[in-house]
Design a protein around this motif. Structure first.
Motif, PDB file in Angstrom:
ATOM      1  N   SER A 237      32.702  53.836   9.657  1.00  0.00           N
ATOM      2  CA  SER A 237      33.015  52.420   9.814  1.00  0.00           C
ATOM      3  C   SER A 237      31.984  51.594   9.069  1.00  0.00           C
ATOM      4  N   VAL A 238      32.249  50.292   8.937  1.00  0.00           N
ATOM      5  CA  VAL A 238      31.341  49.381   8.232  1.00  0.00           C
ATOM      6  C   VAL A 238      30.720  48.423   9.238  1.00  0.00           C
ATOM      7  N   HIS A 239      29.397  48.323   9.198  1.00  0.00           N
ATOM      8  CA  HIS A 239      28.631  47.412  10.042  1.00  0.00           C
ATOM      9  C   HIS A 239      27.802  46.505   9.133  1.00  0.00           C
ATOM     10  N   TYR A 240      27.226  45.452   9.708  1.00  0.00           N
ATOM     11  CA  TYR A 240      26.379  44.601   8.866  1.00  0.00           C
ATOM     12  C   TYR A 240      25.294  43.910   9.675  1.00  0.00           C
ATOM     13  N   SER A 241      24.266  43.504   8.945  1.00  0.00           N
ATOM     14  CA  SER A 241      23.153  42.722   9.471  1.00  0.00           C
ATOM     15  C   SER A 241      22.893  41.577   8.503  1.00  0.00           C
ATOM     16  N   THR A 242      22.279  40.521   8.991  1.00  0.00           N
ATOM     17  CA  THR A 242      21.957  39.380   8.139  1.00  0.00           C
ATOM     18  C   THR A 242      20.450  39.134   8.141  1.00  0.00           C
ATOM     19  N   ALA A 243      20.005  38.377   7.129  1.00  0.00           N
ATOM     20  CA  ALA A 243      18.592  38.045   6.999  1.00  0.00           C
ATOM     21  C   ALA A 243      18.459  36.801   6.142  1.00  0.00           C
ATOM     22  N   SER A 244      17.264  36.252   6.138  1.00  0.00           N
ATOM     23  CA  SER A 244      16.973  35.093   5.290  1.00  0.00           C
ATOM     24  C   SER A 244      16.376  35.511   3.952  1.00  0.00           C
ATOM     25  N   SER A 245      16.271  36.825   3.731  1.00  0.00           N
ATOM     26  CA  SER A 245      15.792  37.357   2.457  1.00  0.00           C
ATOM     27  C   SER A 245      16.527  38.662   2.184  1.00  0.00           C
ATOM     28  N   PRO A 246      16.508  39.150   0.951  1.00  0.00           N
ATOM     29  CA  PRO A 246      17.222  40.392   0.641  1.00  0.00           C
ATOM     30  C   PRO A 246      16.549  41.651   1.173  1.00  0.00           C
ATOM     31  N   THR A 247      15.382  41.508   1.788  1.00  0.00           N
ATOM     32  CA  THR A 247      14.673  42.671   2.324  1.00  0.00           C
ATOM     33  C   THR A 247      14.449  42.574   3.828  1.00  0.00           C
ATOM     34  N   GLY A 248      15.154  41.666   4.504  1.00  0.00           N
ATOM     35  CA  GLY A 248      15.037  41.538   5.955  1.00  0.00           C
ATOM     36  C   GLY A 248      13.961  40.534   6.354  1.00  0.00           C
ATOM     37  N   PRO A 249      13.585  40.531   7.661  1.00  0.00           N
ATOM     38  CA  PRO A 249      14.030  41.425   8.740  1.00  0.00           C
ATOM     39  C   PRO A 249      15.486  41.181   9.124  1.00  0.00           C
ATOM     40  N   TRP A 250      16.142  42.250   9.618  1.00  0.00           N
ATOM     41  CA  TRP A 250      17.575  42.238   9.828  1.00  0.00           C
ATOM     42  C   TRP A 250      17.964  41.800  11.230  1.00  0.00           C
ATOM     43  N   HIS A 251      19.043  41.052  11.308  1.00  0.00           N
ATOM     44  CA  HIS A 251      19.664  40.666  12.575  1.00  0.00           C
ATOM     45  C   HIS A 251      21.022  41.360  12.632  1.00  0.00           C
ATOM     46  N   TYR A 252      21.140  42.388  13.472  1.00  0.00           N
ATOM     47  CA  TYR A 252      22.368  43.176  13.535  1.00  0.00           C
ATOM     48  C   TYR A 252      23.512  42.326  14.059  1.00  0.00           C
ATOM     49  N   ARG A 253      24.677  42.404  13.354  1.00  0.00           N
ATOM     50  CA  ARG A 253      25.834  41.572  13.704  1.00  0.00           C
ATOM     51  C   ARG A 253      27.031  42.361  14.210  1.00  0.00           C
ATOM     52  N   GLY A 254      27.074  43.675  13.984  1.00  0.00           N
ATOM     53  CA  GLY A 254      28.149  44.468  14.550  1.00  0.00           C
ATOM     54  C   GLY A 254      29.053  45.129  13.528  1.00  0.00           C
ATOM     55  N   GLU A 255      30.110  45.750  14.042  1.00  0.00           N
ATOM     56  CA  GLU A 255      31.096  46.440  13.208  1.00  0.00           C
ATOM     57  C   GLU A 255      32.149  45.446  12.724  1.00  0.00           C
ATOM     58  N   ILE A 256      32.499  45.559  11.445  1.00  0.00           N
ATOM     59  CA  ILE A 256      33.532  44.663  10.905  1.00  0.00           C
ATOM     60  C   ILE A 256      34.741  45.407  10.352  1.00  0.00           C
ATOM     61  N   LEU A 257      34.657  46.731  10.212  1.00  0.00           N
ATOM     62  CA  LEU A 257      35.779  47.491   9.674  1.00  0.00           C
ATOM     63  C   LEU A 257      35.749  48.888  10.277  1.00  0.00           C
ATOM     64  N   GLY A 258      36.846  49.254  10.979  1.00  0.00           N
ATOM     65  CA  GLY A 258      36.921  50.562  11.613  1.00  0.00           C
ATOM     66  C   GLY A 258      38.329  51.097  11.593  1.00  0.00           C
ATOM     67  N   SER A 259      38.513  52.314  12.091  1.00  0.00           N
ATOM     68  CA  SER A 259      39.809  52.983  12.091  1.00  0.00           C
ATOM     69  C   SER A 259      40.840  52.201  12.895  1.00  0.00           C
ATOM     70  N   ASP A 260      42.111  52.330  12.478  1.00  0.00           N
ATOM     71  CA  ASP A 260      43.192  51.707  13.234  1.00  0.00           C
ATOM     72  C   ASP A 260      44.338  52.708  13.387  1.00  0.00           C
ATOM     73  N   ALA A 261      45.513  52.237  13.738  1.00  0.00           N
ATOM     74  CA  ALA A 261      46.630  53.137  14.029  1.00  0.00           C
ATOM     75  C   ALA A 261      47.143  53.872  12.798  1.00  0.00           C
ATOM     76  N   ARG A 262      46.903  53.327  11.589  1.00  0.00           N
ATOM     77  CA  ARG A 262      47.465  53.928  10.375  1.00  0.00           C
ATOM     78  C   ARG A 262      46.431  54.591   9.484  1.00  0.00           C
TER      79      ARG A 262
END
Length: 331
Positions: A237-262
């Motif tokens: 699955s795909v998860h993501y984190s955000t930051a105010s710079s390209p090297t962090g520190p990271w704020h975890y935001r969760g899963e945005i893309l995962g398996s479904d019925a198809r």
């Protein structure tokens, strides 16, 4: 029906011979067979650089590229580089080697192809870089691995899944790599020549990171997205984190893309903004299988829309098929 299938087969063969081929299944959103797609806008076309050769199938000894102006017909751009053109690849003494997970960047009129070289065991994986005058190549290897396991590194590290990001605010260029069994991300600042490392950046490890890191920036927020889980299982699955710079520190935001019925195991993705300003995600997925993991067969490259909430969060991404699938370059 047999006559129709023969006609369709002949038509697809003609397209292949001319370097063009139609989306594999017009009723769904599978663009073509492949994995680990790195998507870029070049001109007004969408280009995808996947794991695999110019025919869209898994070929561990070369890379291909594909471009489309409508997400319906794709043009094969031929072979970018082959394994036997990488002079240092056999220096580890391994019996065989594989190429996967390419990433492409451009600077000062040149194009740079970053790629993983395995196996990880019994010898360490490495990351190489090659240079070209055009996005379709031919690419010339730089002559040495860009990243490999440091002999005195006490922590296990798999040098895989490179991604290069040029920070629009600072102008610095960063290489992101690592993951899989070690589940460790590392970031380096590249030198302006794009083929050597200036320094490594000490970072906080992002939560639920497994592999396949990708960085993009929007409205001053840096989005580090990545794959979590086993590459050939339902939990990929795909998860993501955000930051105010390209090297962090990271704020975890969760899963945005995962398996479904198809479809199952979506991951190893890239974000891209179309000429009309719409954001999309290119990723690979498996058609749902009857049996348990590990999945067998081939993965398919798919493309879907990305929507941002008012607070900048990425809304959960729906895997689409048919008429619901996105168009290029968008409304």
């Amino acid at each position: 029906m047999k006559q129709i299938m023969r006609s369709l087969s002949a038509f697809l063969s003609t397209l292949s011979a001319t370097g063009l081929f139609a989306t594999a299944a017009l009723a769904d959103n599978s663009q073509f067979q492949g994995a680990d797609p790195h998507a870029m806008v070049i001109g007004r076309e969408l280009w995808i650089f996947p794991t695999g050769g110019p025919g869209g199938a898994w070929e561990a000894d070369r890379f291909g590229a594909f471009s489309s102006a409508n997400l319906k017909e794709w043009r094969s751009r031929g072979t970018l580089i082959q394994r036997d053109e990488i002079g240092w690849i056999g220096e580890d003494g391994a019996r065989e080697h594989f190429l996967w997970a390419p990433a492409v960047a451009t600077r000062a009129g040149k194009w740079y192809l970053y790629y993983s070289v395995g196996p990880q065991n019994p010898t360490p994986s490495r990351i190489g870089v090659a240079i070209a005058d055009r996005p379709e190549g031919p690419y010339r290897d730089s002559g040495r691995p860009l990243v490999g396991k440091a002999e005195k590194d006490p922590k296990p590290f798999e040098a895989i899944d490179p991604m290069v990001f040029s920070d629009p605010r600072s102008g610095r260029i960063y290489l992101y790599a690592g993951g899989s069994a070690g589940a460790r991300l590392r970031i380096w600042e590249l030198a302006p020549d794009m083929v050597s490392i200036r320094r490594e950046v000490t970072i906080q490890q992002p939560r639920r990171f497994t592999e396949g890191a990708f960085m993009h920036e929007r409205n001053g927020t840096y989005y580090l997205s990545y794959s979590h889980g086993r590459w050939n299982a339902d939990d990929y699955s795909v998860h993501y984190s955000t930051a105010s710079s390209p090297t962090g520190p990271w704020h975890y935001r969760g899963e945005i893309l995962g398996s479904d019925a198809r479809h199952q195991g979506p991951g190893h993705h890239s974000f891209v903004q179309s000429p009309s300003g719409d954001w999309m995600i290119a990723y690979h997925r498996w058609d749902r299988q009857a049996g348990p993991a590990p999945f067998k067969g081939e993965r398919q490259v798919a493309i879907d829309r990305v929507r941002y909430e008012r607070d900048g969060r990425i809304a959960r991404i729906a895997m689409t098929d048919g008429a619901a699938s996105p168009i290029w370059p968008g409304p």
